[in-house]
Design a protein around this motif. Structure first.
Motif, PDB file in Angstrom:
ATOM      1  N   PRO A 167       0.806  -1.229   0.000  1.00 10.98           N
ATOM      2  CA  PRO A 167       0.000   0.000   0.000  1.00 10.98           C
ATOM      3  C   PRO A 167       0.835   1.273   0.000  1.00 10.98           C
ATOM      4  CG  PRO A 167      -0.938  -1.597   1.511  1.00 10.98           C
ATOM      5  CD  PRO A 167       0.368  -2.172   1.055  1.00 10.98           C
ATOM      6  N   SER A 168       1.951   1.267   0.721  1.00 13.73           N
ATOM      7  CA  SER A 168       2.793   2.463   0.781  1.00 13.73           C
ATOM      8  C   SER A 168       3.414   2.771  -0.582  1.00 13.73           C
ATOM      9  CB  SER A 168       3.895   2.282   1.832  1.00 13.73           C
ATOM     10  OG  SER A 168       4.670   1.124   1.549  1.00 13.73           O
ATOM     11  N   SER A 169       3.691   1.756  -1.380  1.00 12.94           N
ATOM     12  CA  SER A 169       4.247   1.969  -2.713  1.00 12.94           C
ATOM     13  C   SER A 169       3.174   2.411  -3.697  1.00 12.94           C
ATOM     14  CB  SER A 169       4.915   0.682  -3.219  1.00 12.94           C
ATOM     15  OG  SER A 169       5.918   0.255  -2.320  1.00 12.94           O
ATOM     16  N   ARG A 170       1.971   1.864  -3.543  1.00 14.59           N
ATOM     17  CA  ARG A 170       0.871   2.270  -4.410  1.00 14.59           C
ATOM     18  C   ARG A 170       0.574   3.766  -4.241  1.00 14.59           C
ATOM     19  NH1 ARG A 170      -2.180  -2.153  -6.458  1.00 14.59           N
ATOM     20  NH2 ARG A 170      -3.873  -0.690  -6.891  1.00 14.59           N
ATOM     21  N   LYS A 171       0.724   4.277  -3.023  1.00 13.63           N
ATOM     22  CA  LYS A 171       0.474   5.700  -2.784  1.00 13.63           C
ATOM     23  C   LYS A 171       1.404   6.585  -3.614  1.00 13.63           C
ATOM     24  CE  LYS A 171      -0.982   5.257   2.072  1.00 13.63           C
ATOM     25  NZ  LYS A 171      -0.599   5.593   3.465  1.00 13.63           N
ATOM     26  N   VAL A 172       2.599   6.098  -3.868  1.00 12.10           N
ATOM     27  CA  VAL A 172       3.603   6.897  -4.573  1.00 12.10           C
ATOM     28  C   VAL A 172       3.513   6.702  -6.083  1.00 12.10           C
ATOM     29  CG1 VAL A 172       6.078   7.321  -4.859  1.00 12.10           C
ATOM     30  CG2 VAL A 172       5.160   6.803  -2.583  1.00 12.10           C
ATOM     31  N   PHE A 173       3.432   5.456  -6.524  1.00  8.00           N
ATOM     32  CA  PHE A 173       3.642   5.142  -7.936  1.00  8.00           C
ATOM     33  C   PHE A 173       2.367   4.812  -8.701  1.00  8.00           C
ATOM     34  CE2 PHE A 173       7.765   4.075  -5.916  1.00  8.00           C
ATOM     35  CZ  PHE A 173       8.567   4.951  -6.648  1.00  8.00           C
ATOM     36  N   PHE A 174       1.223   4.772  -8.041  1.00 13.33           N
ATOM     37  CA  PHE A 174      -0.025   4.432  -8.717  1.00 13.33           C
ATOM     38  C   PHE A 174      -0.943   5.646  -8.796  1.00 13.33           C
ATOM     39  CE2 PHE A 174       1.488   0.299  -8.519  1.00 13.33           C
ATOM     40  CZ  PHE A 174       0.580  -0.643  -8.992  1.00 13.33           C
ATOM     41  N   GLU A 226       6.968   3.576   4.596  1.00 15.57           N
ATOM     42  CA  GLU A 226       5.873   4.545   4.803  1.00 15.57           C
ATOM     43  C   GLU A 226       6.406   5.869   5.348  1.00 15.57           C
ATOM     44  OE1 GLU A 226       2.376   6.022   4.377  1.00 15.57           O
ATOM     45  OE2 GLU A 226       2.324   3.823   4.302  1.00 15.57           O
ATOM     46  N   GLY A 227       6.007   6.958   4.698  1.00 16.70           N
ATOM     47  CA  GLY A 227       6.357   8.289   5.180  1.00 16.70           C
ATOM     48  C   GLY A 227       7.735   8.777   4.801  1.00 16.70           C
ATOM     49  N   THR A 228       8.510   7.953   4.048  1.00 20.74           N
ATOM     50  CA  THR A 228       9.879   8.354   3.692  1.00 20.74           C
ATOM     51  C   THR A 228      10.090   8.517   2.195  1.00 20.74           C
ATOM     52  OG1 THR A 228      10.775   6.105   3.441  1.00 20.74           O
ATOM     53  CG2 THR A 228      10.736   7.050   5.683  1.00 20.74           C
ATOM     54  N   GLY A 229       9.288   7.841   1.392  1.00 19.42           N
ATOM     55  CA  GLY A 229       9.516   7.816  -0.048  1.00 19.42           C
ATOM     56  C   GLY A 229      10.681   6.946  -0.466  1.00 19.42           C
ATOM     57  N   VAL A 230      11.297   6.210   0.472  1.00 17.68           N
ATOM     58  CA  VAL A 230      12.505   5.432   0.202  1.00 17.68           C
ATOM     59  C   VAL A 230      12.129   4.002  -0.177  1.00 17.68           C
ATOM     60  CG1 VAL A 230      14.635   4.518   1.193  1.00 17.68           C
ATOM     61  CG2 VAL A 230      13.882   6.848   1.771  1.00 17.68           C
ATOM     62  N   LEU A 231      12.544   3.583  -1.376  1.00 19.87           N
ATOM     63  CA  LEU A 231      12.366   2.200  -1.808  1.00 19.87           C
ATOM     64  C   LEU A 231      13.446   1.327  -1.172  1.00 19.87           C
ATOM     65  CD1 LEU A 231      11.578   2.768  -5.574  1.00 19.87           C
ATOM     66  CD2 LEU A 231      10.265   1.215  -4.113  1.00 19.87           C
TER      67      LEU A 231
END
Length: 570
Positions: free
Chosen positions: A194-201, A412-417
């Motif tokens: 979910p945290s990645s979907r917030k950024v890239f989707f 979550e909250g960092t933008g770091v992959l």
């Protein structure tokens, strides 16, 4: 200070100018980009322009490289990163010194040798690539900060170098070229979190072409590092969130692991080839050692007479690669935890024994090749960029998350992959990793160990003068890619753009197949098959963004295999 210095002797290597290949009228697309005061070549155009702007503002090659590194974390998220690691070569022209910065990821303190073995005692590939245990302690932020602290010009602060990346993340970047290509391919991995979907989707799909990717959390993380230095990443709120993300996915990395991370300054590995000095990364990269080992073997053959792309030259390249990859499986690992016989592996006399075993007209099957005895001679996704400035300072930097977008998990909250580099350890002796590379006890999982890598940032010198800065992504094919760039320039007298664009081949011992890019003639392929090579014509290999000094000035070539690459200068 957060960089340990290991066995570093700063001595001046040698630099040379090979004769330029003649350019015909129909060769215009193979002309390198020229500049006089500085050159940057990277896999992503916005990041290249960031680096060139730093050079224009009075920064040196290291300043530019650090700025490019932070920018790539925004513009090339499939490989550029804050949550991964890599290797950097730095050459300081005024002092004729070269240093190697190892900012490779490390195994968490709770890591165990058998952590990726299933109940049947066999490697569990999903555990080492898809879950939280795959995450190694990231080194990129520490490595870039140490490069700036130790070797920057002193005219620009770390905050100055981070500011362009923060601006790109906060204002957003257009989804185009390589980013537009990679996001749909990584939709499954990114969509798991979910945290990645917030950024890239964008809703139920990854952002598409001509849309805008804004990364506010990553911008805030970059701003924190700019204000507080690397400690803002390795301690406090950001570290807590990164550790929590890994643990939430079943991992074992802790805040204490992050706080303990150090970059290591190492002595480069050095060799010679046809009157040139070759300088590259030492272990735990296997790249530099095997680059020199293979070039030593090739030096005994007249490749120039055979011609670029000829069956004879391709055959010898493949036969020289096979024993090096067999040695890699046996001898290479973290030098702090295993005996790495680097001196023996790069000895000319050892190469003589390997060369003597090559049949000039017959391929050897993998089972006929074993690791040698160098002790007797002792004395998918990654990115590479190259930088040189007007004073001759240079950086070759290769950085990675392992898979494209690493684990696919944004903390979550960092933008770091987060990376999945733990797969680069040997889960079991004799087992292959995701790139098909065989591992041995020297690369076993140990707490705090650095996994073996193929990353091969490299410099070529002649008579003390820097000639070529190169390297590539490509997993197990990195070493073979860098070898062919050097051979194309020094043996086949290609200009830089031709050398980068020429079709590449690869053989890594096991699996026993000769991988060939499209572009070699059918007659060449037929001869190779007749000589016993199991030829597989497949996908493109690497992205060897390189820079070079020529009689006409500084030359840059961005690899045409990837969309969105750029070489630029001023």
């Amino acid at each position: 200070m957060r960089a340990a210095v290991v066995g570093l002797t700063l001595t001046g290597p040698a630099l040379a100018q090979p004769a330029a290949a003649p350019i015909q009228a129909d060769d215009a697309r193979h002309l390198p980009v020229l500049a006089s005061r500085g050159m940057v070549s990277s896999q992503e155009a916005l990041a290249t322009r960031v680096g060139v702007d730093i050079l224009r503002r009075g920064g040196n090659a290291v300043d530019a490289a650090v700025a490019v590194g932070f920018a790539l974390a925004v513009t090339l998220p499939q490989a550029g990163n804050l949550g991964g690691g890599g290797f950097m070569l730095v050459h300081r022209a005024a002092r004729n010194e070269t240093a190697a910065i190892d900012y490779r990821e490390t195994a968490p303190a709770a890591a165990t040798r058998d952590m990726f073995l299933g109940s049947d005692g066999e490697p569990d590939r999903a555990a080492s690539t898809r879950g939280g245990k795959a995450v190694g302690v990231p080194g990129t932020v520490r490595g870039l900060a140490e490069a700036h602290r130790l070797y920057g010009s002193g005219r620009l602060t770390l905050a100055d170098l981070i500011a362009p990346a923060e601006k790109l993340a906060r204002e957003g970047i257009p989804v185009e070229a390589g980013l537009a290509d990679s996001l749909p391919r990584a939709a499954g991995r990114l969509g798991n979190w979910p945290s990645s979907r917030k950024v890239f989707f964008n809703g139920d799909r990854p952002f598409g072409r001509d849309e805008r990717l804004v990364q506010t959390d990553l911008a805030d993380t970059l701003a924190a590092i700019a204000a507080g230095g690397p400690e803002a990443f390795y301690r406090g709120a950001i570290a807590s969130r990164i550790a929590a993300a890994a643990q939430g996915a079943g991992g074992i990395m802790t805040e204490a692991d992050l706080a303990a991370y150090e970059a290591v300054i190492r002595a480069p590995v050095r060799g010679t080839y046809r009157g040139h000095d070759i300088v590259s990364m030492p272990a735990p990269s296997s790249g530099g050692i095997h680059l020199i080992q293979i070039l030593n073997v090739l030096e005994g053959f007249d490749l120039a007479r055979m011609g670029a792309g000829s069956a004879g030259a391709v055959h010898l390249l493949a036969e020289a690669m096979k024993p090096a990859y067999a040695d890699r499986a046996t001898w290479l690992g973290d030098p702090a935890r295993a005996q790495v016989p680097a001196g023996g592996l790069i000895a000319k006399s050892y190469a003589d024994t390997l060369r003597a075993a090559i049949d000039p007209a017959r391929a050897r099957p993998a089972e006929a090749i074993k690791a040698g005895d160098p002790l007797a001679f002792e004395p998918d996704q990654t990115t590479h960029y190259s930088v040189i400035d007007a004073e001759g300072n240079a950086v070759a930097n290769t950085t990675t998350l392992n898979f494209s977008y690493g684990l696919g998990l944004v903390a979550e909250g960092t933008g770091v992959l987060l990376n999945n580099e733990m797969d680069d350890f040997s889960a079991k002796t004799g087992a292959a990793n995701a790139f098909g590379l065989i591992g041995g006890p020297a690369n076993a999982i140990r707490p705090g160990a650095r996994p073996l890598s193929s990353m091969t940032p490299a410099f070529v010198f002649r008579d003390g003068r820097l000639v070529l800065v190169t390297g590539s992504p490509g997993g197990s094919r990195i070493i073979s890619t860098v070898i062919q760039i050097i051979v194309n320039v020094l043996d086949f007298r290609m200009n830089l753009a031709q050398a980068v664009a020429a079709p590449r081949i690869h053989h890594q011992w096991r699996p026993d197949r000769l991988m060939v890019e499209e572009g070699l003639s059918p007659d060449t392929l037929a001869l190779l098959r007749a000589w016993g090579h199991p030829v597989v014509v497949g996908s493109s290999s690497g992205s060897a963004n390189s820079v070079m000094r020529t009689e006409d000035g500084l030359a840059g070539a961005a690899d045409p295999r990837q969309r969105g690459t750029l070489a630029d200068g001023h």
